[in-house]
Design a protein around this motif. Structure first.
Motif, short mmCIF file in Angstrom:
data_model
loop_
_atom_site.label_atom_id
_atom_site.label_comp_id
_atom_site.label_asym_id
_atom_site.label_seq_id
_atom_site.Cartn_x
_atom_site.Cartn_y
_atom_site.Cartn_z
N ASP A 186 0.64 -1.18 0.05
CA ASP A 186 -0.20 0.42 -0.11
C ASP A 186 0.78 1.02 -0.10
O ASP A 186 0.47 2.23 -0.61
CB ASP A 186 -0.96 0.18 1.55
CG ASP A 186 -2.01 1.00 1.14
OD1 ASP A 186 -2.61 0.98 -0.22
OD2 ASP A 186 -2.38 1.83 1.83
N THR A 189 1.89 1.80 -3.49
CA THR A 189 0.97 1.85 -3.89
C THR A 189 0.94 3.64 -4.20
O THR A 189 1.31 5.28 -4.80
CB THR A 189 0.09 2.27 -4.48
OG1 THR A 189 -0.34 0.21 -4.48
CG2 THR A 189 -1.43 2.12 -5.03
N PRO A 220 1.99 0.23 -9.86
CA PRO A 220 0.65 -0.15 -10.00
C PRO A 220 0.37 -0.42 -11.48
O PRO A 220 1.28 0.82 -12.33
CB PRO A 220 -0.46 0.57 -9.43
CG PRO A 220 0.83 1.02 -8.16
CD PRO A 220 1.88 0.86 -9.35
N GLY A 280 -6.98 -2.08 -4.57
CA GLY A 280 -7.21 -0.86 -4.76
C GLY A 280 -7.20 0.21 -5.13
O GLY A 280 -8.00 1.10 -4.48
N CYS A 281 -8.74 -0.37 -5.78
CA CYS A 281 -9.22 0.49 -6.38
C CYS A 281 -11.29 -0.11 -6.07
O CYS A 281 -11.99 0.83 -6.24
CB CYS A 281 -10.26 0.36 -8.08
SG CYS A 281 -8.41 1.73 -8.31
N GLY A 288 -10.39 -3.12 0.92
CA GLY A 288 -10.05 -2.40 -0.17
C GLY A 288 -10.09 -1.32 0.19
O GLY A 288 -10.82 -0.53 0.74
N ARG A 289 -10.68 -0.37 -1.52
CA ARG A 289 -10.91 0.77 -0.93
C ARG A 289 -12.04 1.06 -2.68
O ARG A 289 -11.96 0.60 -3.69
CB ARG A 289 -10.26 1.75 -1.63
CG ARG A 289 -9.00 1.93 -0.98
CD ARG A 289 -7.43 3.05 -1.95
NE ARG A 289 -6.15 2.54 -1.42
CZ ARG A 289 -5.55 2.25 -1.52
NH1 ARG A 289 -4.83 2.19 -3.14
NH2 ARG A 289 -3.87 2.17 -0.94
N ASP A 352 -4.83 5.33 -5.85
CA ASP A 352 -4.15 5.16 -4.61
C ASP A 352 -5.22 5.62 -3.37
O ASP A 352 -4.52 5.39 -2.67
CB ASP A 352 -2.33 5.41 -4.66
CG ASP A 352 -3.08 6.64 -4.53
OD1 ASP A 352 -3.47 7.64 -5.53
OD2 ASP A 352 -1.90 7.50 -3.35
#
Length: 398
Positions: A186, A189, A220, A280-281, A288-289, A352
């Motif tokens: 993380d 990223t 990434p 990541g997305c 996650g995000r 990110d």
């Protein structure tokens, strides 16, 4: 709760006249605020606007009464993080007495000590990290480096990377590249996003990749794709030479090749694959995000629709998921999803997870990439079996 509210208001402090009104109000509140912690946040938030320099001088001149009085008072100056050299010289000119300069030196030293003190509460450390930005990078680079070592809380690492992103010193790239090996996935990223912010930083990042200091595999895929389309031709050309052009692939044929993955797979393995490649997305089951579409909501459309979205992300892109690139007047580049757009500013959420609010007066260009934020080529990370595992997990996820 009051500190959280101040941090939310900080996002609009750069939004033209409305932002200046918010900043002026924050300055007024900081002057009368009895709680030191809240006063510090108010001052930092107000300092996001150059017009707060005058107010900073006023606050700094208030009667001193120990650390609790002078640290929050000087914090408006600290809040001018990321100011260019002209603004920094203006701030220095305001500190025209030896006593004021000593106060500033004391504040920097207090921030250094507090930032690295693992016994201090994390919120206090985060405020101190933000405060380091008033000092020249060379004077506090060792502190930033110490805070990017393994074992530091994720919030601390993110605060360091965010603070470094606001600086204009080219040596920011050196700090992040030197720390690269000790960063988590993380953290890398986040650091990569900062290194892709300006042509100078990208050049140093590509040098590091060429030398093996930063392994290409650590970058990434979204960032690599953005570098291939970077708005500066020389950077774009070098990135394409280094990473190669995306091979032409008939997406319909690719879908047929991966159709056996629809037969099922190991959901537990798929969950681990999601955490490594997709979190990541996307956010699923607390991992996650929340940047890209809700994948659980796609269960109703069936796993073939999810497979198609992975293999051909640009076939059907919802308007809110189209990636945009903003270029500021000072050459900074931000790529991501537009999450807020007003008359005075635009806010972009990068892959990110960081959000950048750019005032309209500071924006030179804003253009659509006409593509999804998710890049093509994810099939390189998944063979048919692992794709089946991922789909199995996504169809079971709640």
């Amino acid at each position: 709760m009051r500190i959280a509210a101040v941090r939310l208001s900080e996002r609009v402090c750069n939004a033209g006249d409305d932002g200046r009104q918010v900043a002026d109000r924050l300055v007024a509140m900081a002057t009368a605020e009895p709680e030191a912690a809240v006063r510090l946040e108010l001052a930092l938030a107000a300092g996001e606007v150059d017009a707060a320099v005058g107010a900073a001088t006023h606050l700094a001149a208030q009667p001193a009464g120990g650390e609790a009085a002078w640290a929050p008072a000087m914090a408006v100056l600290v809040g001018l993080k990321g100011a260019d050299e002209t603004t920094r010289r203006s701030v220095a000119a305001l500190l025209d007495t030896a006593e004021q300069r000593r106060d500033l030196e004391r504040l920097v030293q207090w921030n250094r000590q507090t930032a690295i003190d693992e016994r201090s509460p994390v919120p206090k450390r985060l405020a101190a990290i933000r405060g380091l930005s008033i000092a020249p990078l060379a004077a506090v680079a060792d502190t930033y480096a110490a805070l990017l070592t393994p074992g530091q809380p994720e919030a601390v690492v993110r605060a360091v990377v965010t603070t470094l992103d606001g600086l204009r010193d080219p040596a920011v790239a050196n700090v992040l590249i030197t720390a690269w090996g000790g960063l988590t996935t993380d953290g890398r990223t986040q650091a990569a996003a900062v290194l892709a912010r300006t042509p100078q930083r990208v050049a140093m990042l590509l040098d590091a990749v060429a030398m093996g200091t930063v392994p290409e595999a650590d970058l990434p895929r979204t960032l690599v794709d953005n570098l291939r389309g970077f708005p500066v031709e020389s950077v774009r050309a070098r990135a394409r030479e280094m990473f190669g052009e995306l091979p032409a692939v008939r997406r319909s044929a690719l879908l047929e090749a991966y159709r056996p993955s629809l037969a099922g797979g190991d959901a537990a393995s798929g969950g681990r694959l999601f955490a490594r490649h997709c979190a990541g997305c996307h956010r699923v089951e607390g991992v996650g995000r929340e940047i890209g579409p809700n994948l659980v909501a796609m269960q109703a459309r069936g796993q073939e629709a999810i497979l198609l979205g992975v293999l051909d992300p640009n076939r059907e892109v919802q308007p809110q998921c189209v990636s945009h690139t903003a270029v500021t007047v000072d050459g900074r580049v931000v790529t991501g999803l537009v999450v807020a757009d007003s008359e005075g500013s635009v806010t972009i959420c990068s892959a990110d997870g960081s959000e950048q609010t750019i005032a309209r007066d500071d924006r030179e260009e804003l253009s659509s990439t006409k593509k999804s934020l998710m890049p093509e080529g994810f099939e390189r990370e998944f063979d048919v079996r692992s794709m089946g595992d991922l789909l199995a997990w996504l169809m079971e996820a709640k």
